[in-house]
Design an enzyme around this catalytic site. Structure first.
Site, PDB file in Angstrom:
ATOM      1  N   THR A   1       0.737  -1.257   0.060  1.00 34.48           N
ATOM      2  CA  THR A   1      -0.091  -0.083  -0.016  1.00 34.48           C
ATOM      3  C   THR A   1       0.835   1.232   0.000  1.00 34.48           C
ATOM      4  O   THR A   1       0.495   2.284  -0.607  1.00 34.48           O
ATOM      5  CB  THR A   1      -0.701  -0.008   1.174  1.00 34.48           C
TER       6      THR A   1
ATOM      7  N   ASP B   1       2.751  -8.389  -4.544  1.00 32.69           N
ATOM      8  CA  ASP B   1       1.584  -8.169  -3.931  1.00 32.69           C
ATOM      9  C   ASP B   1       1.429  -8.621  -2.574  1.00 32.69           C
ATOM     10  O   ASP B   1       1.321 -10.017  -2.501  1.00 32.69           O
ATOM     11  CB  ASP B   1       0.422  -8.409  -4.914  1.00 32.69           C
TER      12      ASP B   1
ATOM     13  N   THR C   1       1.199  -4.608   4.263  1.00 36.99           N
ATOM     14  CA  THR C   1       0.775  -4.753   5.677  1.00 36.99           C
ATOM     15  C   THR C   1       0.109  -6.058   5.822  1.00 36.99           C
ATOM     16  O   THR C   1       0.154  -6.793   6.712  1.00 36.99           O
ATOM     17  CB  THR C   1      -0.087  -3.583   6.362  1.00 36.99           C
TER      18      THR C   1
END
Length: 340
Positions: free
Chosen positions: A12, A57, A89
Protein backbone atom coordinates in the site's frame (compact mmCIF):
# COMPACT_ATOMS: atom_id res chain seq x y z
CA UNK A 1 28.33 5.79 1.51
CA UNK A 2 24.64 5.89 2.59
CA UNK A 3 24.21 4.47 6.07
CA UNK A 4 20.93 2.75 5.23
CA UNK A 5 19.54 0.55 2.54
CA UNK A 6 15.79 0.88 2.03
CA UNK A 7 14.36 -2.10 0.18
CA UNK A 8 10.98 -1.40 -1.37
CA UNK A 9 9.10 -4.65 -1.99
CA UNK A 10 5.64 -3.28 -2.79
CA UNK A 11 2.45 -2.77 -0.80
CA UNK A 12 0.00 0.00 0.00
CA UNK A 13 2.80 2.42 0.81
CA UNK A 14 3.69 2.79 -2.89
CA UNK A 15 0.20 2.74 -4.39
CA UNK A 16 -1.81 5.50 -6.03
CA UNK A 17 -5.60 5.95 -6.17
CA UNK A 18 -7.45 5.02 -9.37
CA UNK A 19 -11.13 4.69 -10.36
CA UNK A 20 -10.81 0.97 -9.61
CA UNK A 21 -9.14 1.49 -6.22
CA UNK A 22 -5.51 1.67 -5.15
CA UNK A 23 -2.99 0.41 -7.71
CA UNK A 24 0.83 0.23 -7.75
CA UNK A 25 2.22 3.65 -8.63
CA UNK A 26 5.21 4.81 -10.65
CA UNK A 27 8.11 7.03 -9.54
CA UNK A 28 8.25 5.64 -6.03
CA UNK A 29 11.83 6.85 -5.46
CA UNK A 30 10.92 10.45 -6.21
CA UNK A 31 7.75 10.35 -4.15
CA UNK A 32 9.57 8.82 -1.16
CA UNK A 33 12.35 11.42 -1.32
CA UNK A 34 9.82 14.27 -1.46
CA UNK A 35 7.80 12.99 1.48
CA UNK A 36 10.85 12.26 3.65
CA UNK A 37 12.28 15.70 2.92
CA UNK A 38 9.08 17.22 4.27
CA UNK A 39 9.10 14.88 7.25
CA UNK A 40 12.54 15.39 8.69
CA UNK A 41 14.85 16.08 5.80
CA UNK A 42 18.43 16.51 6.98
CA UNK A 43 17.70 14.91 10.37
CA UNK A 44 17.19 11.52 8.72
CA UNK A 45 20.12 9.23 7.82
CA UNK A 46 21.27 8.99 4.23
CA UNK A 47 19.87 6.02 2.38
CA UNK A 48 20.08 4.03 -0.81
CA UNK A 49 16.78 2.85 -2.24
CA UNK A 50 16.62 -0.58 -3.87
CA UNK A 51 13.36 -1.65 -5.52
CA UNK A 52 12.47 -5.34 -5.73
CA UNK A 53 11.48 -6.29 -9.26
CA UNK A 54 8.80 -7.39 -9.73
CA UNK A 55 7.20 -5.92 -6.64
CA UNK A 56 5.29 -8.19 -4.25
CA UNK A 57 1.52 -8.05 -3.96
CA UNK A 58 1.22 -8.57 -0.20
CA UNK A 59 -1.91 -10.72 -0.45
CA UNK A 60 -0.24 -12.93 -3.08
CA UNK A 61 2.99 -13.35 -1.11
CA UNK A 62 4.66 -16.75 -1.50
CA UNK A 63 7.68 -18.07 0.43
CA UNK A 64 9.84 -17.78 -2.68
CA UNK A 65 9.63 -13.99 -2.21
CA UNK A 66 11.58 -14.43 1.03
CA UNK A 67 14.44 -15.98 -0.92
CA UNK A 68 14.37 -12.98 -3.27
CA UNK A 69 14.51 -10.56 -0.35
CA UNK A 70 17.36 -12.46 1.32
CA UNK A 71 19.32 -12.47 -1.96
CA UNK A 72 19.04 -8.66 -2.18
CA UNK A 73 20.12 -8.30 1.45
CA UNK A 74 23.15 -10.51 0.78
CA UNK A 75 24.29 -8.29 -2.11
CA UNK A 76 24.09 -5.05 -0.13
CA UNK A 77 24.62 -6.13 3.48
CA UNK A 78 28.23 -5.11 4.02
CA UNK A 79 27.78 -1.64 2.50
CA UNK A 80 25.28 -0.33 5.06
CA UNK A 81 24.78 0.02 8.81
CA UNK A 82 21.15 -1.01 8.79
CA UNK A 83 18.25 -2.09 6.59
CA UNK A 84 14.66 -0.86 6.25
CA UNK A 85 12.25 -3.05 4.30
CA UNK A 86 9.02 -1.53 2.99
CA UNK A 87 6.30 -4.18 2.71
CA UNK A 88 2.55 -4.56 2.34
CA UNK A 89 0.84 -4.80 5.70
CA UNK A 90 -1.38 -7.84 4.99
CA UNK A 91 1.52 -10.31 5.19
CA UNK A 92 4.20 -8.15 6.78
CA UNK A 93 4.17 -10.22 10.01
CA UNK A 94 4.76 -13.39 8.01
CA UNK A 95 7.75 -11.89 6.21
CA UNK A 96 9.20 -10.47 9.43
CA UNK A 97 8.91 -13.89 11.08
CA UNK A 98 10.32 -15.76 8.10
CA UNK A 99 13.31 -13.44 7.77
CA UNK A 100 14.09 -13.80 11.47
CA UNK A 101 14.43 -17.57 11.02
CA UNK A 102 16.17 -17.43 7.65
CA UNK A 103 18.78 -14.84 8.60
CA UNK A 104 19.37 -16.04 12.16
CA UNK A 105 21.73 -13.98 14.32
CA UNK A 106 22.41 -10.50 12.91
CA UNK A 107 25.15 -7.91 13.22
CA UNK A 108 22.89 -4.99 12.23
CA UNK A 109 19.19 -4.11 12.50
CA UNK A 110 16.54 -5.01 9.92
CA UNK A 111 13.37 -2.93 10.29
CA UNK A 112 10.17 -3.74 8.39
CA UNK A 113 7.46 -1.17 7.97
CA UNK A 114 4.68 -0.14 5.63
CA UNK A 115 1.56 1.99 5.63
CA UNK A 116 -2.19 1.81 5.95
CA UNK A 117 -2.58 4.88 3.72
CA UNK A 118 -0.41 5.31 0.58
CA UNK A 119 2.49 7.71 0.49
CA UNK A 120 1.37 11.22 -0.46
CA UNK A 121 -2.30 10.73 0.39
CA UNK A 122 -3.97 12.94 3.03
CA UNK A 123 -3.29 11.68 6.58
CA UNK A 124 -0.87 9.05 5.28
CA UNK A 125 1.02 7.21 8.00
CA UNK A 126 3.77 6.31 5.54
CA UNK A 127 6.26 9.17 6.15
CA UNK A 128 6.14 8.75 9.92
CA UNK A 129 6.52 4.98 9.79
CA UNK A 130 9.44 5.14 7.37
CA UNK A 131 11.18 7.95 9.24
CA UNK A 132 10.89 6.10 12.57
CA UNK A 133 12.17 2.87 10.98
CA UNK A 134 15.13 4.75 9.49
CA UNK A 135 16.03 6.34 12.80
CA UNK A 136 15.63 3.06 14.69
CA UNK A 137 17.83 1.21 12.22
CA UNK A 138 20.86 3.39 12.96
CA UNK A 139 20.17 4.38 16.58
CA UNK A 140 22.74 3.52 19.24
CA UNK A 141 21.62 0.35 20.94
CA UNK A 142 19.22 -0.61 18.16
CA UNK A 143 18.22 -4.29 18.40
CA UNK A 144 20.28 -6.34 15.97
CA UNK A 145 17.40 -8.47 14.84
CA UNK A 146 14.41 -8.39 12.52
CA UNK A 147 11.86 -5.89 13.84
CA UNK A 148 8.53 -4.39 12.81
CA UNK A 149 8.25 -0.63 13.18
CA UNK A 150 4.72 0.73 13.00
CA UNK A 151 2.83 3.61 14.58
CA UNK A 152 5.76 4.55 16.84
CA UNK A 153 6.23 0.97 18.08
CA UNK A 154 9.31 -1.19 17.62
CA UNK A 155 8.32 -4.86 17.85
CA UNK A 156 10.22 -8.12 17.58
CA UNK A 157 9.46 -9.29 14.06
CA UNK A 158 8.46 -12.84 14.94
CA UNK A 159 6.21 -11.61 17.77
CA UNK A 160 4.32 -9.05 15.70
CA UNK A 161 0.77 -9.46 14.41
CA UNK A 162 -1.51 -7.27 12.36
CA UNK A 163 -4.26 -6.69 14.92
CA UNK A 164 -6.31 -3.95 13.22
CA UNK A 165 -7.38 -3.84 9.59
CA UNK A 166 -8.13 -0.12 9.45
CA UNK A 167 -6.49 1.53 12.45
CA UNK A 168 -3.14 3.22 12.02
CA UNK A 169 -1.87 1.31 15.07
CA UNK A 170 -2.22 -1.84 13.00
CA UNK A 171 0.54 -3.94 14.60
CA UNK A 172 1.22 -5.13 18.10
CA UNK A 173 2.97 -8.00 19.88
CA UNK A 174 0.30 -9.36 22.27
CA UNK A 175 2.59 -11.84 24.02
CA UNK A 176 5.83 -9.87 24.17
CA UNK A 177 6.86 -6.38 25.30
CA UNK A 178 7.72 -3.78 22.69
CA UNK A 179 11.42 -3.44 21.93
CA UNK A 180 11.09 0.32 21.68
CA UNK A 181 8.78 3.28 21.38
CA UNK A 182 9.02 6.59 19.55
CA UNK A 183 7.66 9.57 21.45
CA UNK A 184 9.50 12.82 22.01
CA UNK A 185 12.54 10.57 22.14
CA UNK A 186 13.22 7.22 20.50
CA UNK A 187 13.55 4.71 23.33
CA UNK A 188 14.98 1.29 22.55
CA UNK A 189 15.12 -1.31 25.32
CA UNK A 190 18.10 -3.54 25.91
CA UNK A 191 16.70 -6.21 28.24
CA UNK A 192 15.20 -8.34 25.47
CA UNK A 193 17.97 -7.96 22.88
CA UNK A 194 19.00 -11.17 21.14
CA UNK A 195 22.65 -12.25 20.76
CA UNK A 196 24.25 -10.93 17.59
CA UNK A 197 26.13 -12.88 14.98
CA UNK A 198 26.77 -13.40 11.28
CA UNK A 199 23.59 -13.69 9.19
CA UNK A 200 22.78 -16.71 7.04
CA UNK A 201 21.88 -15.72 3.48
CA UNK A 202 21.36 -19.22 2.12
CA UNK A 203 18.03 -19.85 0.38
CA UNK A 204 15.43 -22.30 1.63
CA UNK A 205 13.80 -24.96 -0.55
CA UNK A 206 10.15 -24.12 0.06
CA UNK A 207 7.34 -26.51 -0.83
CA UNK A 208 3.71 -25.42 -0.51
CA UNK A 209 2.52 -28.98 0.17
CA UNK A 210 4.63 -29.46 3.30
CA UNK A 211 2.97 -27.06 5.79
CA UNK A 212 -0.68 -26.68 6.70
CA UNK A 213 -2.98 -25.08 9.29
CA UNK A 214 -5.92 -26.87 10.94
CA UNK A 215 -8.28 -24.43 12.68
CA UNK A 216 -10.50 -26.17 15.22
CA UNK A 217 -14.11 -24.99 15.39
CA UNK A 218 -17.46 -26.30 16.64
CA UNK A 219 -18.83 -28.70 14.06
CA UNK A 220 -15.43 -29.33 12.49
CA UNK A 221 -15.55 -32.27 10.11
CA UNK A 222 -13.62 -35.26 11.41
CA UNK A 223 -13.45 -36.59 7.85
CA UNK A 224 -11.79 -33.44 6.52
CA UNK A 225 -9.38 -33.32 9.46
CA UNK A 226 -8.41 -36.96 8.89
CA UNK A 227 -7.91 -36.36 5.18
CA UNK A 228 -5.50 -33.55 5.97
CA UNK A 229 -3.60 -35.59 8.56
CA UNK A 230 -3.32 -38.53 6.17
CA UNK A 231 -1.75 -36.46 3.36
CA UNK A 232 1.72 -37.98 3.02
CA UNK A 233 3.12 -34.74 1.58
CA UNK A 234 2.31 -32.80 4.75
CA UNK A 235 5.37 -32.54 7.02
CA UNK A 236 4.44 -29.72 9.40
CA UNK A 237 1.06 -28.69 10.82
CA UNK A 238 -0.12 -25.79 12.96
CA UNK A 239 -3.13 -26.86 15.06
CA UNK A 240 -5.19 -23.92 16.32
CA UNK A 241 -7.11 -25.07 19.41
CA UNK A 242 -9.28 -23.52 22.13
CA UNK A 243 -8.13 -21.80 25.32
CA UNK A 244 -4.88 -23.19 26.70
CA UNK A 245 -4.60 -25.77 23.93
CA UNK A 246 -7.74 -27.90 24.03
CA UNK A 247 -8.94 -29.60 20.82
CA UNK A 248 -12.36 -31.12 20.20
CA UNK A 249 -12.38 -34.86 20.89
CA UNK A 250 -14.42 -35.88 17.82
CA UNK A 251 -15.02 -39.23 19.56
CA UNK A 252 -11.27 -39.79 19.60
CA UNK A 253 -10.87 -39.50 15.84
CA UNK A 254 -8.76 -36.35 15.88
CA UNK A 255 -6.37 -37.70 18.48
CA UNK A 256 -6.05 -41.01 16.65
CA UNK A 257 -5.34 -39.17 13.42
CA UNK A 258 -2.67 -37.08 15.11
CA UNK A 259 -1.05 -40.21 16.56
CA UNK A 260 -0.91 -41.86 13.14
CA UNK A 261 0.46 -38.70 11.55
CA UNK A 262 3.14 -38.33 14.22
CA UNK A 263 4.19 -41.95 13.69
CA UNK A 264 4.82 -41.27 10.00
CA UNK A 265 6.86 -38.14 10.78
CA UNK A 266 4.41 -35.22 10.78
CA UNK A 267 5.35 -32.48 13.27
CA UNK A 268 2.26 -30.80 14.72
CA UNK A 269 2.48 -27.57 16.74
CA UNK A 270 -0.42 -26.67 19.01
CA UNK A 271 -1.32 -22.97 19.34
CA UNK A 272 -4.17 -21.22 21.08
CA UNK A 273 -6.77 -19.32 19.10
CA UNK A 274 -6.75 -16.69 21.86
CA UNK A 275 -5.25 -13.37 20.89
CA UNK A 276 -3.17 -13.34 24.07
CA UNK A 277 -1.87 -16.17 26.23
CA UNK A 278 -0.10 -19.47 25.82
CA UNK A 279 -0.70 -23.17 25.32
CA UNK A 280 -0.49 -25.37 28.42
CA UNK A 281 -1.21 -28.89 27.17
CA UNK A 282 -1.32 -30.49 30.60
CA UNK A 283 -4.05 -28.29 32.07
CA UNK A 284 -7.00 -30.38 30.81
CA UNK A 285 -7.33 -34.03 29.81
CA UNK A 286 -8.06 -33.14 26.17
CA UNK A 287 -4.88 -31.09 25.95
CA UNK A 288 -2.80 -33.60 27.89
CA UNK A 289 -3.72 -36.26 25.34
CA UNK A 290 -1.86 -34.22 22.73
CA UNK A 291 1.36 -34.73 24.68
CA UNK A 292 0.91 -38.48 24.34
CA UNK A 293 0.27 -38.03 20.62
CA UNK A 294 3.63 -36.27 20.17
CA UNK A 295 2.16 -32.83 19.50
CA UNK A 296 4.48 -29.90 20.27
CA UNK A 297 3.13 -27.24 22.62
CA UNK A 298 3.70 -23.99 20.76
CA UNK A 299 3.51 -21.95 23.97
CA UNK A 300 2.92 -18.30 23.05
CA UNK A 301 4.12 -18.31 19.44
CA UNK A 302 2.04 -16.41 16.92
CA UNK A 303 0.50 -18.37 14.05
CA UNK A 304 2.67 -16.34 11.68
CA UNK A 305 5.82 -17.37 13.55
CA UNK A 306 4.81 -21.03 13.77
CA UNK A 307 3.91 -21.34 10.09
CA UNK A 308 7.05 -19.61 8.85
CA UNK A 309 9.31 -21.42 11.30
CA UNK A 310 8.02 -24.74 9.97
CA UNK A 311 8.42 -23.54 6.38
CA UNK A 312 11.97 -22.31 6.87
CA UNK A 313 13.21 -25.27 8.90
CA UNK A 314 11.70 -27.78 6.48
CA UNK A 315 13.20 -25.74 3.64
CA UNK A 316 16.59 -26.03 5.31
CA UNK A 317 16.33 -29.80 5.57
CA UNK A 318 15.03 -30.46 9.09
CA UNK A 319 12.40 -33.15 9.56
CA UNK A 320 11.02 -35.60 12.11
CA UNK A 321 12.56 -35.53 15.58
CA UNK A 322 15.06 -32.79 14.67
CA UNK A 323 12.23 -30.56 13.47
CA UNK A 324 10.09 -31.39 16.51
CA UNK A 325 12.95 -30.44 18.85
CA UNK A 326 13.60 -27.15 17.04
CA UNK A 327 9.89 -26.26 17.13
CA UNK A 328 9.78 -26.80 20.90
CA UNK A 329 12.39 -24.16 21.75
CA UNK A 330 13.00 -20.52 20.84
CA UNK A 331 15.46 -19.90 18.01
CA UNK A 332 15.08 -16.12 17.67
CA UNK A 333 12.99 -15.07 20.68
CA UNK A 334 9.70 -16.22 19.11
CA UNK A 335 8.37 -17.94 22.22
CA UNK A 336 8.53 -17.74 26.00
CA UNK A 337 9.75 -20.92 27.69
CA UNK A 338 8.68 -20.08 31.24
CA UNK A 339 5.08 -19.45 32.23
CA UNK A 340 4.15 -15.74 32.39
Amino acid sequence: MPRLMILYTGGTIGMRPSPAGYRPGEDFAERLATQLAAHGGATLPEYRLVELQPAIDSADLTPEAWNRIVAVLARHWDAHDGVVILHGTDTLAYTASALSFMLGALDKPVMLTGAQIPLGEPRSDAPGNVATAMQAAVAPGAPREVCVVFHDRVLRGNRARKVRSQGLDAFDSPNAPWLGEAGIDLRLGQASALPGGTPDFSPAAFDADRVGVLHCHPGMSARLAEAMLEDARLRGLVLLTYGVGNPPSQQGRLLAGLQRATARGLVTVNLTQCHQGRVHQGAYATGAALNAAGVVAGRDMTPEAAVTKLQVLLGRGLAGDALREAMSRPLRGEMTLSAP
